[in-house]
Design an enzyme around this catalytic site. Structure first.
Site, PDB file in Angstrom:
ATOM      1  N   TRP A  28       0.825  -1.207   0.000  1.00 11.68           N
ATOM      2  CA  TRP A  28       0.000   0.000   0.000  1.00 11.68           C
ATOM      3  C   TRP A  28       0.855   1.251   0.000  1.00 11.68           C
ATOM      4  CZ3 TRP A  28      -4.421  -0.451  -2.037  1.00 11.68           C
ATOM      5  CH2 TRP A  28      -5.193  -1.602  -1.848  1.00 11.68           C
ATOM      6  N   ASP A  76      -1.806   6.719   6.071  1.00 14.97           N
ATOM      7  CA  ASP A  76      -2.903   5.901   5.556  1.00 14.97           C
ATOM      8  C   ASP A  76      -3.223   4.881   6.648  1.00 14.97           C
ATOM      9  OD1 ASP A  76      -4.581   4.071   4.362  1.00 14.97           O
ATOM     10  OD2 ASP A  76      -3.289   3.669   2.640  1.00 14.97           O
ATOM     11  N   LYS A  83     -12.951  -1.113   6.010  1.00 13.30           N
ATOM     12  CA  LYS A  83     -12.190  -2.080   6.794  1.00 13.30           C
ATOM     13  C   LYS A  83     -12.696  -2.083   8.238  1.00 13.30           C
ATOM     14  CE  LYS A  83      -9.586  -2.269   3.047  1.00 13.30           C
ATOM     15  NZ  LYS A  83      -8.379  -1.587   2.632  1.00 13.30           N
TER      16      LYS A  83
HETATM   17  C1  LIG Z   1      -7.844  -1.155   1.376  1.00 16.80           C
HETATM   18  C2  LIG Z   1      -6.706  -0.215   1.471  1.00 16.80           C
HETATM   19  C3  LIG Z   1      -6.530   0.812   0.532  1.00 16.80           C
HETATM   20  C4  LIG Z   1      -7.436   0.989  -0.647  1.00 16.80           C
HETATM   21  O1  LIG Z   1      -8.602   1.580  -0.279  1.00 16.80           O
HETATM   22  P1  LIG Z   1      -9.736   1.926  -1.344  1.00 16.80           P
HETATM   23  O2  LIG Z   1     -10.857   2.340  -0.475  1.00 16.80           O
HETATM   24  O3  LIG Z   1     -10.010   0.683  -2.138  1.00 16.80           O
HETATM   25  O4  LIG Z   1      -9.218   3.029  -2.206  1.00 16.80           O
HETATM   26  C5  LIG Z   1      -5.482   1.689   0.703  1.00 16.80           C
HETATM   27  N1  LIG Z   1      -4.636   1.569   1.741  1.00 16.80           N
HETATM   28  C6  LIG Z   1      -4.761   0.583   2.653  1.00 16.80           C
HETATM   29  C7  LIG Z   1      -3.801   0.500   3.781  1.00 16.80           C
HETATM   30  C8  LIG Z   1      -5.803  -0.329   2.544  1.00 16.80           C
HETATM   31  O5  LIG Z   1      -5.939  -1.318   3.461  1.00 16.80           O
END
Ligand SMILES: *Cc1c(COP(=O)(O)O)cnc(C)c1O
Length: 360
Positions: free
Chosen positions: A102, A172, A196
């Site tokens: 990521w 993030d 999530k």
């Molecule tokens: C799932 C995830 C993403 C992607 O998120 P989207 O909502 O599909 O854009 C980005 N970073 C992390 C750490 C994730 O777990």
């Protein structure tokens, strides 16, 4: 009705109470005579839903008053572009820590907008460890430092908060936000997709320090400009109303459960159970450095990948779903977010022990 234990990395399992409440309120939200999905985002009912969600999130995370909370769309991946658009503030360099899949995606997108200095990388360890802060080489004229504080695919998590001084720290937090208390004041900006650990797909939460807002690149679309969105209370355009409502129900559920410290204690207990099972076994393996293991996404491989399919079949038969690892790494991944009950992890551990007896 039979609900499985759903170990999906996202969209992910939700608290059953939340789903029941959403079902109860589906046709008529609290006497309004309509579903939340049918409400005007400018009407008093929906404005009260969004305001309560924000207030509850602020309380849960103890978000200081000089931070804005934005409810946006586009997912965490859109933030990979929106963050540099808004936070470069006339600078041309940003520091990124590469800790896995990521962060790599964030780096690739940011490179369209600025010079990315990869200040540290987990590459040398095969991305089995978070680079220690002593190894970071930050650039002098950087606009911010970006981390991914929980790598959902690799199963790594920062168990510490970096110290970046005057340099805004951007994280993030998609896959571990609300799983533990964090000191928001240590960050310039926090972002995460809701699907999530906060709710359902379609909502991206951004928590940003006020002084970082207002210097977006001139080419920034209005809907991606933190200033425009913060002045409009995240309603510059139609927000994702139902996902905001669902996140609000999850925030209420978290408050009833004792808040983030109580949630963290439960998450530590769940993760320990699973990692102890892996470490005590000759069949399962997790290569992540012990101090950097994720409490949310527990990855493991079986000694022989020919056993993957029978393992997944046994799991399915025992009422457990979505344990297959990410397609890029294989193996297994058990995502054990806030909404995964201890009973789900106990069932998984029982299955793993039984499977090892038969195949180990
Ligand atoms: C799932 C995830 C993403 C992607 O998120 P989207 O909502 O599909 O854009 C980005 N970073 C992390 C750490 C994730 O777990």
């Amino acid at each position: 009705m039979t609900r499985v234990f759903n170990f999906s990395a996202g969209p992910a399992t939700l608290p059953e109470e939340v789903l029941r409440q959403a079902a109860d309120e589906l046709l008529d939200w609290r006497g309004s005579g309509m579903s939340v999905m049918e409400m005007s985002h400018r009407g008093k009912e929906f404005i009260s839903i969004a305001a309560a969600a924000e207030a509850d999130l602020r309380e849960l995370m103890a978000i200081p008053a000089n931070y804005k909370v934005l409810f946006l769309q586009g997912g965490a991946l859109a933030q990979n572009a929106i963050v540099p658009m808004n936070l470069l503030r006339g600078r041309t360099v940003a520091d990124y820590i590469d800790s896995g899949d990521w962060s790599k995606k964030s780096i690739k997108e940011a490179q369209k907008y600025c010079t990315v200095n990869i200040a540290a990388s987990g590459k040398a360890t095969g991305f089995t460890a978070i680079p220690a802060q002593s190894e970071w080489r930050l650039s002098k004229d950087s606009a911010y430092v970006h981390i991914c504080s929980n790598e959902t695919i690799g199963g790594l998590e920062y168990q510490w908060t970096p110290e970046t001084g005057d340099l805004p720290l951007v994280s993030d937090m998609s896959s571990h936000i609300l799983s533990r208390p964090v000191d928001v004041s240590k960050f310039g900006l926090i972002y995460g997709g809701a699907q999530k650990n906060m709710g359902i797909a379609g909502l991206t939460v951004v928590i940003v320090r006020e002084d970082l807002i207002g210097q977006a690149l001139p080419t920034t679309p209005w809907v991606f400009d933190y200033k425009a969105q913060s002045e409009a209370e995240s309603m510059y355009n139609t927000p994702s109303t139902y996902p905001i409502y669902m996140a609000g129900l999850v925030f209420q559920w978290l408050k009833k459960g004792g808040g983030l410290a109580a949630m963290e204690a439960r998450n530590i207990a769940k993760a320990k159970l699973l990692y102890d099972c892996i470490d005590a076994s000759g069949l399962y393996q997790n290569k992540v450095a012990k101090g950097d293991r994720s409490r949310m996404n527990v990855v493991f491989t079986l000694k022989d990948d020919k056993l993957d399919a029978p393992f997944l079949k046994a799991a399915e038969a025992a009422g457990m779903a979505q344990l297959k690892g990410h397609r890029s790494v294989g193996g297994m991944r058990a995502s054990i977010y806030n909404a995964m009950p201890l009973a789900g992890v106990e069932a998984l551990v029982a299955l793993m022990r039984d499977f090892e007896k038969r195949h180990g």
